[in-house]
Scaffold this motif. Structure first.
Motif, mmCIF file in Angstrom:
data_model
loop_
_atom_site.group_PDB
_atom_site.id
_atom_site.type_symbol
_atom_site.label_atom_id
_atom_site.label_comp_id
_atom_site.label_asym_id
_atom_site.label_seq_id
_atom_site.Cartn_x
_atom_site.Cartn_y
_atom_site.Cartn_z
ATOM 1 N N PRO A 14 -24.557 -25.867 -16.155
ATOM 2 C CA PRO A 14 -25.965 -25.787 -15.750
ATOM 3 C C PRO A 14 -26.394 -26.970 -14.890
ATOM 4 C CG PRO A 14 -25.794 -26.329 -18.080
ATOM 5 C CD PRO A 14 -24.402 -26.032 -17.599
ATOM 6 N N ALA A 15 -25.630 -28.041 -14.928
ATOM 7 C CA ALA A 15 -26.000 -29.218 -14.154
ATOM 8 C C ALA A 15 -25.540 -29.109 -12.700
ATOM 9 C CB ALA A 15 -25.433 -30.475 -14.798
ATOM 10 N N CYS A 16 -24.322 -28.581 -12.486
ATOM 11 C CA CYS A 16 -23.774 -28.591 -11.133
ATOM 12 C C CYS A 16 -23.207 -27.231 -10.716
ATOM 13 C CB CYS A 16 -22.694 -29.670 -11.020
ATOM 14 S SG CYS A 16 -21.202 -29.242 -11.917
ATOM 15 N N HIS A 17 -23.192 -26.258 -11.634
ATOM 16 C CA HIS A 17 -22.740 -24.886 -11.350
ATOM 17 C C HIS A 17 -21.254 -24.773 -11.062
ATOM 18 C CE1 HIS A 17 -26.922 -23.893 -11.462
ATOM 19 N NE2 HIS A 17 -27.181 -24.766 -10.523
ATOM 20 N N ALA A 18 -20.481 -25.774 -11.448
ATOM 21 C CA ALA A 18 -19.029 -25.668 -11.359
ATOM 22 C C ALA A 18 -18.522 -24.821 -12.526
ATOM 23 C CB ALA A 18 -18.406 -27.062 -11.410
ATOM 24 N N PRO A 19 -17.322 -24.252 -12.400
ATOM 25 C CA PRO A 19 -16.747 -23.498 -13.528
ATOM 26 C C PRO A 19 -16.489 -24.412 -14.721
ATOM 27 C CG PRO A 19 -15.528 -23.128 -11.485
ATOM 28 C CD PRO A 19 -16.466 -24.256 -11.219
ATOM 29 N N LEU A 27 -16.818 -26.879 -24.051
ATOM 30 C CA LEU A 27 -16.570 -26.368 -22.711
ATOM 31 C C LEU A 27 -16.803 -27.531 -21.758
ATOM 32 C CD1 LEU A 27 -18.344 -22.907 -22.760
ATOM 33 C CD2 LEU A 27 -15.908 -23.393 -22.960
ATOM 34 N N ILE A 28 -15.812 -27.795 -20.938
ATOM 35 C CA ILE A 28 -15.877 -28.977 -20.091
ATOM 36 C C ILE A 28 -16.026 -28.565 -18.638
ATOM 37 C CG2 ILE A 28 -14.624 -31.047 -19.341
ATOM 38 C CD1 ILE A 28 -13.287 -31.030 -22.100
ATOM 39 N N CYS A 29 -16.954 -29.188 -17.966
ATOM 40 C CA CYS A 29 -17.198 -28.938 -16.551
ATOM 41 C C CYS A 29 -15.994 -29.393 -15.740
ATOM 42 C CB CYS A 29 -18.452 -29.690 -16.132
ATOM 43 S SG CYS A 29 -18.796 -29.538 -14.381
ATOM 44 N N THR A 30 -15.578 -28.566 -14.794
ATOM 45 C CA THR A 30 -14.384 -28.895 -14.018
ATOM 46 C C THR A 30 -14.689 -29.760 -12.803
ATOM 47 O OG1 THR A 30 -14.614 -26.816 -12.818
ATOM 48 C CG2 THR A 30 -13.159 -26.816 -14.731
ATOM 49 N N SER A 31 -15.953 -30.042 -12.575
ATOM 50 C CA SER A 31 -16.299 -30.905 -11.449
ATOM 51 C C SER A 31 -15.978 -32.354 -11.781
ATOM 52 C CB SER A 31 -17.788 -30.773 -11.128
ATOM 53 O OG SER A 31 -18.185 -31.803 -10.263
ATOM 54 N N LYS A 32 -15.271 -33.007 -10.896
ATOM 55 C CA LYS A 32 -14.914 -34.411 -11.150
ATOM 56 C C LYS A 32 -16.144 -35.306 -11.165
ATOM 57 C CE LYS A 32 -10.198 -34.374 -9.417
ATOM 58 N NZ LYS A 32 -9.525 -34.183 -8.141
ATOM 59 N N ASP A 33 -17.134 -34.938 -10.398
ATOM 60 C CA ASP A 33 -18.329 -35.770 -10.325
ATOM 61 C C ASP A 33 -19.253 -35.577 -11.515
ATOM 62 O OD1 ASP A 33 -17.486 -36.745 -7.887
ATOM 63 O OD2 ASP A 33 -18.526 -35.177 -6.766
ATOM 64 N N CYS A 34 -19.057 -34.483 -12.219
ATOM 65 C CA CYS A 34 -19.954 -34.145 -13.329
ATOM 66 C C CYS A 34 -19.212 -34.329 -14.647
ATOM 67 C CB CYS A 34 -20.454 -32.724 -13.133
ATOM 68 S SG CYS A 34 -21.459 -32.091 -14.463
ATOM 69 N N GLY A 35 -18.346 -33.384 -14.992
ATOM 70 C CA GLY A 35 -17.479 -33.543 -16.150
ATOM 71 C C GLY A 35 -18.166 -33.481 -17.499
ATOM 72 N N LEU A 36 -19.385 -32.968 -17.562
ATOM 73 C CA LEU A 36 -20.079 -32.880 -18.837
ATOM 74 C C LEU A 36 -19.333 -31.946 -19.787
ATOM 75 C CD1 LEU A 36 -23.814 -32.629 -17.715
ATOM 76 C CD2 LEU A 36 -22.682 -34.569 -18.796
#
Ligand code: ZN
Length: 56
Positions: A14-19, A27-36
């Protein structure tokens, strides 16, 4: 408890819309910049930025 097949494909951070990818109980965000990391409670992903664990 594994998530229903196909559910991961429609979920996005929900923060960056990455898978998202499934981990132990998160569930871990796959964006390197986000990673929540979002908790999964009773098999239900809690996709709230306020509930997410921030990467170290
Ligand atoms: Zn993200």
């Amino acid at each position: 408890m594994p998530l229903e097949a196909g559910l991961l494909e429609i979920l996005a951070c929900p923060a960056c819309h990455a898978p998202l990818k499934e981990a132990e109980a998160e569930l871990i965000c796959t964006s390197k910049d986000c990673g929540l990391a979002y908790p999964v409670r009773d098999g239900i992903p809690v996709l709230l930025v306020d509930e997410a664990r921030r990467p170290a």
